[in-house]
Design a protein around this motif. Structure first.
Motif, PDB file in Angstrom:
ATOM      1  N   THR A  26     -18.207  36.023  35.870  1.00  0.00           N
ATOM      2  CA  THR A  26     -19.400  36.364  36.107  1.00  0.00           C
ATOM      3  C   THR A  26     -19.709  38.003  35.910  1.00  0.00           C
ATOM      4  N   PHE A  27     -18.436  38.572  36.721  1.00  0.00           N
ATOM      5  CA  PHE A  27     -18.507  40.007  36.977  1.00  0.00           C
ATOM      6  C   PHE A  27     -17.028  40.579  36.401  1.00  0.00           C
ATOM      7  N   ILE A  28     -17.147  41.849  35.757  1.00  0.00           N
ATOM      8  CA  ILE A  28     -15.988  42.408  35.571  1.00  0.00           C
ATOM      9  C   ILE A  28     -15.989  43.853  35.855  1.00  0.00           C
ATOM     10  N   PRO A  29     -14.636  44.367  36.566  1.00  0.00           N
ATOM     11  CA  PRO A  29     -14.585  45.772  37.110  1.00  0.00           C
ATOM     12  C   PRO A  29     -14.959  46.733  35.740  1.00  0.00           C
ATOM     13  N   ALA A  30     -15.580  47.660  35.684  1.00  0.00           N
ATOM     14  CA  ALA A  30     -15.843  48.766  34.769  1.00  0.00           C
ATOM     15  C   ALA A  30     -15.902  50.249  35.480  1.00  0.00           C
ATOM     16  N   ARG A  31     -15.526  51.070  34.515  1.00  0.00           N
ATOM     17  CA  ARG A  31     -15.880  52.518  34.669  1.00  0.00           C
ATOM     18  C   ARG A  31     -17.081  52.962  33.720  1.00  0.00           C
ATOM     19  N   ILE A  32     -18.268  53.345  34.534  1.00  0.00           N
ATOM     20  CA  ILE A  32     -19.295  53.659  33.897  1.00  0.00           C
ATOM     21  C   ILE A  32     -19.300  55.027  33.328  1.00  0.00           C
ATOM     22  N   LEU A  33     -19.334  55.321  31.785  1.00  0.00           N
ATOM     23  CA  LEU A  33     -19.548  56.696  31.200  1.00  0.00           C
ATOM     24  C   LEU A  33     -20.807  57.137  31.347  1.00  0.00           C
ATOM     25  N   ARG A  34     -20.834  58.606  31.301  1.00  0.00           N
ATOM     26  CA  ARG A  34     -22.150  59.227  31.464  1.00  0.00           C
ATOM     27  C   ARG A  34     -22.795  58.892  29.904  1.00  0.00           C
ATOM     28  N   GLU A  35     -24.247  58.992  29.938  1.00  0.00           N
ATOM     29  CA  GLU A  35     -24.979  58.632  28.701  1.00  0.00           C
ATOM     30  C   GLU A  35     -24.778  59.677  27.559  1.00  0.00           C
ATOM     31  N   ASN A  36     -24.626  61.182  28.405  1.00  0.00           N
ATOM     32  CA  ASN A  36     -24.892  62.391  27.308  1.00  0.00           C
ATOM     33  C   ASN A  36     -23.569  62.509  26.690  1.00  0.00           C
ATOM     34  N   LEU A  37     -22.403  61.753  26.969  1.00  0.00           N
ATOM     35  CA  LEU A  37     -21.047  62.678  26.381  1.00  0.00           C
ATOM     36  C   LEU A  37     -21.228  62.469  24.804  1.00  0.00           C
ATOM     37  N   SER A  38     -20.339  63.780  24.172  1.00  0.00           N
ATOM     38  CA  SER A  38     -20.195  63.628  23.073  1.00  0.00           C
ATOM     39  C   SER A  38     -19.273  62.684  22.611  1.00  0.00           C
ATOM     40  N   PRO A  39     -18.935  62.212  21.327  1.00  0.00           N
ATOM     41  CA  PRO A  39     -18.132  61.452  20.598  1.00  0.00           C
ATOM     42  C   PRO A  39     -16.534  62.108  21.117  1.00  0.00           C
ATOM     43  N   SER A  40     -16.475  63.400  21.136  1.00  0.00           N
ATOM     44  CA  SER A  40     -15.119  63.791  21.326  1.00  0.00           C
ATOM     45  C   SER A  40     -14.712  63.655  22.740  1.00  0.00           C
ATOM     46  N   GLU A  41     -15.694  63.766  23.598  1.00  0.00           N
ATOM     47  CA  GLU A  41     -15.424  63.347  25.031  1.00  0.00           C
ATOM     48  C   GLU A  41     -15.248  62.047  25.418  1.00  0.00           C
ATOM     49  N   ILE A  42     -15.747  61.232  24.723  1.00  0.00           N
ATOM     50  CA  ILE A  42     -15.490  59.901  24.919  1.00  0.00           C
ATOM     51  C   ILE A  42     -14.258  59.427  24.513  1.00  0.00           C
ATOM     52  N   LEU A  43     -13.892  59.749  23.502  1.00  0.00           N
ATOM     53  CA  LEU A  43     -12.194  59.721  22.997  1.00  0.00           C
ATOM     54  C   LEU A  43     -11.427  60.204  23.812  1.00  0.00           C
ATOM     55  N   THR A  44     -11.693  61.420  24.509  1.00  0.00           N
ATOM     56  CA  THR A  44     -10.759  62.089  25.459  1.00  0.00           C
ATOM     57  C   THR A  44     -10.614  60.898  26.701  1.00  0.00           C
ATOM     58  N   ALA A  45     -11.568  60.339  27.045  1.00  0.00           N
ATOM     59  CA  ALA A  45     -11.752  59.640  28.317  1.00  0.00           C
ATOM     60  C   ALA A  45     -10.968  58.409  27.853  1.00  0.00           C
ATOM     61  N   VAL A  46     -11.242  57.834  26.613  1.00  0.00           N
ATOM     62  CA  VAL A  46     -10.390  56.588  26.199  1.00  0.00           C
ATOM     63  C   VAL A  46      -8.732  56.783  26.233  1.00  0.00           C
ATOM     64  N   LEU A  47      -8.305  57.907  25.681  1.00  0.00           N
ATOM     65  CA  LEU A  47      -6.949  58.320  25.433  1.00  0.00           C
ATOM     66  C   LEU A  47      -6.411  58.606  26.688  1.00  0.00           C
ATOM     67  N   LEU A  48      -6.927  59.385  27.684  1.00  0.00           N
ATOM     68  CA  LEU A  48      -6.433  59.588  28.944  1.00  0.00           C
ATOM     69  C   LEU A  48      -6.215  58.293  29.891  1.00  0.00           C
ATOM     70  N   SER A  49      -7.147  57.297  29.632  1.00  0.00           N
ATOM     71  CA  SER A  49      -6.960  56.135  30.521  1.00  0.00           C
ATOM     72  C   SER A  49      -6.220  55.036  29.956  1.00  0.00           C
ATOM     73  N   HIS A  50      -5.544  55.375  28.616  1.00  0.00           N
ATOM     74  CA  HIS A  50      -4.871  54.269  27.975  1.00  0.00           C
ATOM     75  C   HIS A  50      -3.480  54.093  28.888  1.00  0.00           C
ATOM     76  N   PRO A  51      -3.138  52.789  29.214  1.00  0.00           N
ATOM     77  CA  PRO A  51      -2.045  52.662  30.264  1.00  0.00           C
ATOM     78  C   PRO A  51      -0.857  52.558  29.627  1.00  0.00           C
ATOM     79  N   HIS A  52      -0.547  52.294  28.443  1.00  0.00           N
ATOM     80  CA  HIS A  52       0.679  52.186  27.653  1.00  0.00           C
ATOM     81  C   HIS A  52       0.955  53.281  26.565  1.00  0.00           C
ATOM     82  N   PRO A  53       2.594  53.400  26.451  1.00  0.00           N
ATOM     83  CA  PRO A  53       2.697  54.054  25.265  1.00  0.00           C
ATOM     84  C   PRO A  53       2.085  53.722  23.855  1.00  0.00           C
ATOM     85  N   LEU A  54       1.778  54.546  23.233  1.00  0.00           N
ATOM     86  CA  LEU A  54       1.183  54.271  21.661  1.00  0.00           C
ATOM     87  C   LEU A  54       2.046  54.153  20.856  1.00  0.00           C
ATOM     88  N   SER A  55       1.723  52.903  19.887  1.00  0.00           N
ATOM     89  CA  SER A  55       2.639  52.522  18.846  1.00  0.00           C
ATOM     90  C   SER A  55       2.454  53.518  17.729  1.00  0.00           C
TER      91      SER A  55
END
Length: 277
Positions: free
Chosen positions: A101-130
């Motif tokens: 019923t609940f899930i742990p989450a990190r909540i991004l700011r609403e005013n981020l640009s697409p490039s900033e969102i991509l930065t956050a996603v990539l830096l939080s990726h836990p595994h080596p990239l294929s």
């Protein structure tokens, strides 16, 4: 800000040093928070680049069933009280399947640009990239208008793509259909082997994927068969699809009376006779 961070990454080559950046107020409204699944109403798949693999999905599901979700999903608020998922689609799906019923989450700011969102996603990726994950990321970057030179100089070390010549190969692969990229991922083709799909029609790609899937063809055998098919194509001035159909290679690949190795040997003999009559 995004490009400055990645400039630093390109010099250090160390993603782990940026965990504090990811957790900082630069991108996130709050620290880790548990949110009701009922409030997760949308999915933004624009930034989704993870390989689909049923085996690893089931492993992840077993782990979450025992230990819970250890790596929080990433969401962004919309319409005041709801959230859209930016990263963590499989974890979200598993949470729903397991009745959370609940899930742990990190909540991004609403005013981020697409490039900033991509930065956050990539830096939080836990595994080596294929290979195919890098291909999808390159496509996202191109869609965001990030130039080839910026990808190499600012993102190169992070993606392990530091020369324009190498990046050009990834860009070519980024034009492949999802089904082709899925085959490349699940059957372990290398970058140069994956380029063998280039200049084939959609029909030819689909027929080869069907053949390769039936036979579980890895890179070496797949490329050898395709090489002979292209030689026959040049010799007889027929496309690969026509050759596959007239030789009944696809039927051989589905013959339940033959073992996998027998099928491959028979197909190679058919192609050899066709190539050198």
């Amino acid at each position: 800000m995004t490009l400055t961070i990645f400039s630093f990454i390109s010099f250090t080559g160390q993603k782990s040093k940026f965990s504090d950046i990811i957790k900082s107020k630069m991108y996130f409204k709050t620290k880790l928070k548990k949110i009701p699944l009922s409030l997760v109403k949308q999915e933004n798949t624009f930034f989704y680049f993870t390989d689909e693999n049923p085996y690893y999905f089931n492993l992840l599901k077993s782990s979450i069933a025992k230990l819970g979700i250890l790596n929080p999903i990433m969401v962004q608020p919309f319409e005041k009280k709801y959230y859209r998922v930016i990263s963590g689609f499989r974890r979200l799906q598993i949470a729903k399947e397991l009745g959370f019923t609940f899930i742990p989450a990190r909540i991004l700011r609403e005013n981020l640009s697409p490039s900033e969102i991509l930065t956050a996603v990539l830096l939080s990726h836990p595994h080596p990239l294929s290979l195919t994950e890098k291909v999808r990321i390159v496509r996202i970057m191109k869609d965001l208008g990030i130039s080839t030179s910026q990808i190499c100089t600012r993102f190169g070390s992070f993606l392990e793509i530091q020369s324009p010549h190498l990046l050009e190969k990834y860009i070519r692969l980024s034009n492949y259909t999802p089904s082709v990229l899925s085959y490349i991922s699940t059957h372990g083709l290398s970058l140069n082997q994956a380029l063998a799909f280039e200049n084939l029609s959609s029909e030819e790609q689909n027929l080869l994927i069907s053949l390769g899937t039936c036979l579980s063809l890895k890179g070496y055998d797949f490329c050898n068969i395709l090489k002979v098919l292209k030689e026959i194509e040049t010799k007889e001035e027929k496309n690969v699809a026509a050759i596959l159909k007239e030789t009944e290679i696809l039927n051989v690949s589905k013959d339940v009376k033959l073992t996998r190795s027998q099928k491959i040997d028979k197909i190679k003999k058919i192609l050899k006779m066709k190539r050198y009559p």
